[in-house]
Design a protein around this motif. Structure first.
Motif, PDB file in Angstrom:
ATOM      1  N   UNK A 151       0.856  -1.174   0.000  1.00 42.46           N
ATOM      2  CA  UNK A 151       0.000   0.000   0.000  1.00 42.46           C
ATOM      3  C   UNK A 151       0.901   1.236   0.000  1.00 42.46           C
ATOM      4  N   UNK A 152       1.124   1.784  -1.159  1.00 43.99           N
ATOM      5  CA  UNK A 152       2.059   2.914  -1.291  1.00 43.99           C
ATOM      6  C   UNK A 152       1.260   4.186  -1.587  1.00 43.99           C
ATOM      7  N   UNK A 153       0.710   4.772  -0.537  1.00 47.84           N
ATOM      8  CA  UNK A 153      -0.135   5.951  -0.722  1.00 47.84           C
ATOM      9  C   UNK A 153       0.685   7.231  -0.887  1.00 47.84           C
ATOM     10  N   UNK A 154       1.768   7.370  -0.161  1.00 45.80           N
ATOM     11  CA  UNK A 154       2.539   8.612  -0.256  1.00 45.80           C
ATOM     12  C   UNK A 154       3.478   8.565  -1.455  1.00 45.80           C
ATOM     13  N   UNK A 155       3.847   9.750  -1.929  1.00 42.21           N
ATOM     14  CA  UNK A 155       4.823   9.817  -3.020  1.00 42.21           C
ATOM     15  C   UNK A 155       6.158   9.227  -2.580  1.00 42.21           C
ATOM     16  N   UNK A 156       6.511   9.466  -1.322  1.00 40.90           N
ATOM     17  CA  UNK A 156       7.770   8.920  -0.811  1.00 40.90           C
ATOM     18  C   UNK A 156       7.790   7.401  -0.922  1.00 40.90           C
ATOM     19  N   UNK A 157       6.693   6.753  -0.540  1.00 38.59           N
ATOM     20  CA  UNK A 157       6.624   5.293  -0.625  1.00 38.59           C
ATOM     21  C   UNK A 157       6.682   4.822  -2.070  1.00 38.59           C
ATOM     22  N   UNK A 158       6.033   5.553  -2.949  1.00 36.92           N
ATOM     23  CA  UNK A 158       6.060   5.168  -4.366  1.00 36.92           C
ATOM     24  C   UNK A 158       7.489   5.214  -4.905  1.00 36.92           C
ATOM     25  N   UNK A 159       8.213   6.231  -4.504  1.00 39.94           N
ATOM     26  CA  UNK A 159       9.596   6.351  -4.981  1.00 39.94           C
ATOM     27  C   UNK A 159      10.503   5.323  -4.311  1.00 39.94           C
ATOM     28  N   UNK A 160      10.401   5.194  -2.976  1.00 35.94           N
ATOM     29  CA  UNK A 160      11.320   4.328  -2.237  1.00 35.94           C
ATOM     30  C   UNK A 160      11.054   2.855  -2.480  1.00 35.94           C
ATOM     31  N   UNK A 161       9.809   2.451  -2.511  1.00 37.34           N
ATOM     32  CA  UNK A 161       9.477   1.020  -2.597  1.00 37.34           C
ATOM     33  C   UNK A 161       9.277   0.532  -4.030  1.00 37.34           C
ATOM     34  N   UNK A 162       8.890   1.431  -4.930  1.00 36.38           N
ATOM     35  CA  UNK A 162       8.550   0.993  -6.285  1.00 36.38           C
ATOM     36  C   UNK A 162       9.417   1.650  -7.360  1.00 36.38           C
ATOM     37  N   UNK A 163      10.235   2.616  -6.971  1.00 37.39           N
ATOM     38  CA  UNK A 163      11.117   3.237  -7.949  1.00 37.39           C
ATOM     39  C   UNK A 163      10.435   4.210  -8.882  1.00 37.39           C
ATOM     40  N   UNK A 164       9.264   4.733  -8.477  1.00 38.44           N
ATOM     41  CA  UNK A 164       8.600   5.731  -9.321  1.00 38.44           C
ATOM     42  C   UNK A 164       9.475   6.974  -9.366  1.00 38.44           C
ATOM     43  N   UNK A 165       9.678   7.517 -10.538  1.00 39.89           N
ATOM     44  CA  UNK A 165      10.562   8.671 -10.716  1.00 39.89           C
ATOM     45  C   UNK A 165       9.923   9.935 -10.140  1.00 39.89           C
ATOM     46  N   UNK A 166      10.750  10.727  -9.417  1.00 44.03           N
ATOM     47  CA  UNK A 166      10.244  11.961  -8.850  1.00 44.03           C
ATOM     48  C   UNK A 166       9.700  12.886  -9.941  1.00 44.03           C
ATOM     49  N   UNK A 167      10.380  12.912 -11.075  1.00 38.75           N
ATOM     50  CA  UNK A 167       9.942  13.771 -12.180  1.00 38.75           C
ATOM     51  C   UNK A 167       8.552  13.367 -12.676  1.00 38.75           C
ATOM     52  N   UNK A 168       8.271  12.064 -12.672  1.00 36.94           N
ATOM     53  CA  UNK A 168       6.943  11.579 -13.085  1.00 36.94           C
ATOM     54  C   UNK A 168       5.875  12.121 -12.151  1.00 36.94           C
ATOM     55  N   UNK A 169       6.147  12.032 -10.861  1.00 34.70           N
ATOM     56  CA  UNK A 169       5.183  12.505  -9.868  1.00 34.70           C
ATOM     57  C   UNK A 169       5.005  14.020  -9.953  1.00 34.70           C
ATOM     58  N   UNK A 170       6.096  14.750 -10.159  1.00 34.67           N
ATOM     59  CA  UNK A 170       6.009  16.207 -10.229  1.00 34.67           C
ATOM     60  C   UNK A 170       5.298  16.672 -11.495  1.00 34.67           C
ATOM     61  N   UNK A 171       5.531  15.950 -12.567  1.00 29.57           N
ATOM     62  CA  UNK A 171       4.978  16.385 -13.861  1.00 29.57           C
ATOM     63  C   UNK A 171       3.534  15.932 -14.051  1.00 29.57           C
ATOM     64  N   UNK A 172       3.268  14.678 -13.736  1.00 27.68           N
ATOM     65  CA  UNK A 172       1.958  14.106 -14.034  1.00 27.68           C
ATOM     66  C   UNK A 172       1.087  13.893 -12.794  1.00 27.68           C
ATOM     67  N   UNK A 173       1.704  13.798 -11.647  1.00 26.96           N
ATOM     68  CA  UNK A 173       0.959  13.567 -10.427  1.00 26.96           C
ATOM     69  C   UNK A 173       0.865  12.099 -10.073  1.00 26.96           C
ATOM     70  N   UNK A 174       0.486  11.829  -8.817  1.00 25.86           N
ATOM     71  CA  UNK A 174       0.365  10.443  -8.358  1.00 25.86           C
ATOM     72  C   UNK A 174      -0.758   9.708  -9.076  1.00 25.86           C
ATOM     73  N   UNK A 175      -1.815  10.452  -9.421  1.00 28.25           N
ATOM     74  CA  UNK A 175      -2.941   9.839 -10.137  1.00 28.25           C
ATOM     75  C   UNK A 175      -2.748  10.120 -11.623  1.00 28.25           C
ATOM     76  N   UNK A 176      -2.065   9.215 -12.275  1.00 29.81           N
ATOM     77  CA  UNK A 176      -1.775   9.383 -13.698  1.00 29.81           C
ATOM     78  C   UNK A 176      -1.431   8.031 -14.298  1.00 29.81           C
ATOM     79  N   UNK A 177      -1.537   7.944 -15.613  1.00 30.59           N
ATOM     80  CA  UNK A 177      -1.189   6.694 -16.294  1.00 30.59           C
ATOM     81  C   UNK A 177       0.299   6.415 -16.160  1.00 30.59           C
ATOM     82  N   UNK A 178       1.118   7.469 -16.159  1.00 29.51           N
ATOM     83  CA  UNK A 178       2.567   7.288 -16.058  1.00 29.51           C
ATOM     84  C   UNK A 178       2.949   6.705 -14.698  1.00 29.51           C
TER      85      UNK A 178
END
Length: 363
Positions: free
Chosen positions: A250-277
């Motif tokens: 359950x990775x609700x925070x952006x921090x968890x998405x980046x730390x546990x799943x490797x989601x790119x910070x730029x992806x989150x900043x550009x498209x947001x947590x709720x996005x296809x990317x």
């Protein structure tokens, strides 16, 4: 062995009552009854009528007599002489035989369909039930598919129940329905509903997913940011799922998405947590760092507000894929927070099912 059946139509010499008798014959055919003999006799020829009825009651298991209401009393007396006992306003029987009387000039009399239903019961013809289970159906496709299917088999009953994106179609087939009509109806439903069908039996979606995982010997991992562990919960409801379940996050925070799943910070900043990317990168992170063969991710806005974004409540993305390919699916759901979440869970499970199925042989 099918009982022998005769239809006796008593008509005037000028064909009065013949049309009603022909209508009964059509109903019998539609309900799956094929008379072995059809007799049309002028009812003012008493000798011929008596001989015809005697032959019918002596040599056939089931007799349907179509006659004017004025003749029913004589017909009942004749049946009594043959030891037939009255069982209803229009039915008579002995230990081995049946007689049904259809009035051709009485609108209040039982219809041909009612007589056929009585025959079904008396002859022990039972309904059979089959199922289709579907998910993620687009608006309108279910109604149009059912309407088209009913044209092929009007006498079958379709009982439909659906909740949160999951649909159960119960098909009740009376024994009177002919094989060709039923098969055409079922084939029509399958063709129209296509890939949205996940089972041709009454099995739950989560059970179907686990069955297919076991069959393919595949492990699954789940990352949720919207469905609150609901996808994992539905999976672990099924006994033996530990044989195919690798992990759930359950990775609700952006921090968890980046730390546990490797989601790119730029992806989150550009498209947001709720996005296809973000959904795609969450899924990719499970596949890269886990020991799974198939992965699914969810991200969305369940409400009641937009979580400080400009994106609408009900917007949802599902990432689902294998090492070969990841697909992302966008939905715009409506309803309460609970309804949106429950629908999202079922949609995620459906896409898991489709992804596993497409990865190999059909199931």
């Amino acid at each position: 062995m099918h009982p022998s059946l005769t239809l006796v139509i008593l008509t005037s010499r000028h064909a009065g009552g013949l049309a009603e008798g022909e209508s009964v014959l059509k109903t019998l055919s539609r309900r799956g009854y094929a008379p072995d003999c059809v007799s049309k006799v002028a009812y003012d020829d008493g000798t011929l009528v008596g001989r015809c009825l005697e032959n019918a009651l002596d040599f056939f298991d089931v007799t349907i007599l179509c006659c004017p209401k004025s003749m029913t009393y004589s017909a009942e007396n004749f049946a009594g002489q043959k030891n037939f006992q009255k069982t209803s306003d229009f039915g008579f029987k002995t230990a081995e035989k049946r007689l049904y009387i259809k009035c051709t000039d009485d609108q209040s009399a039982p219809s041909a369909d009612e007589i056929c239903s009585a025959m079904d019961y008396d002859l022990g013809r039972q309904d059979t039930v089959s199922y289709l289970k579907c998910a993620a159906l687009p608006d309108g496709i279910l109604q149009s598919s059912v309407e088209e299917a009913k044209q092929a088999c009007p006498d079958a009953r379709l009982n439909i129940a659906g909740l949160h994106g999951d649909c159960r179609i119960e098909i009740v087939r009376p024994a009177s329905v002919q094989d060709s009509a039923y098969e055409e109806m079922y084939r029509t439903l399958l063709q129209r509903l296509g890939d949205y069908v996940y089972a041709m039996e009454d099995v739950e979606l989560n059970e179907r997913v686990v069955q297919l995982l076991k069959l393919r010997k595949m492990y699954i991992s789940v990352a949720e940011s919207f469905t609150g562990g609901g996808v994992c919960r539905k999976l672990v409801e099924i006994p033996g799922v530990s044989a195919v379940f690798d992990e759930g996050l359950n990775t609700y925070s952006n921090r968890a998405k980046m730390a546990r799943l490797g989601v790119d910070r730029a992806t989150l900043n550009t498209y947001g947590a709720v996005s296809s990317q973000t959904a795609a990168e969450m899924c990719l992170g499970l596949l890269k760092t886990g020991a799974c063969d198939v992965a699914v991710s969810t991200t969305g806005i369940a409400g009641p507000d937009s979580d400080g974004t400009s994106k609408p409540v009900g917007l949802m993305y599902i990432g689902c894929g294998t090492q070969d390919r990841i697909d992302v699916f966008e939905y715009r759901l409506s309803g309460s927070r609970e309804d949106i979440t429950a629908t999202g869970i079922n949609l995620a499970l459906y896409h898991v099912y489709k992804t596993i199925k497409q990865s190999g042989q059909s199931f």
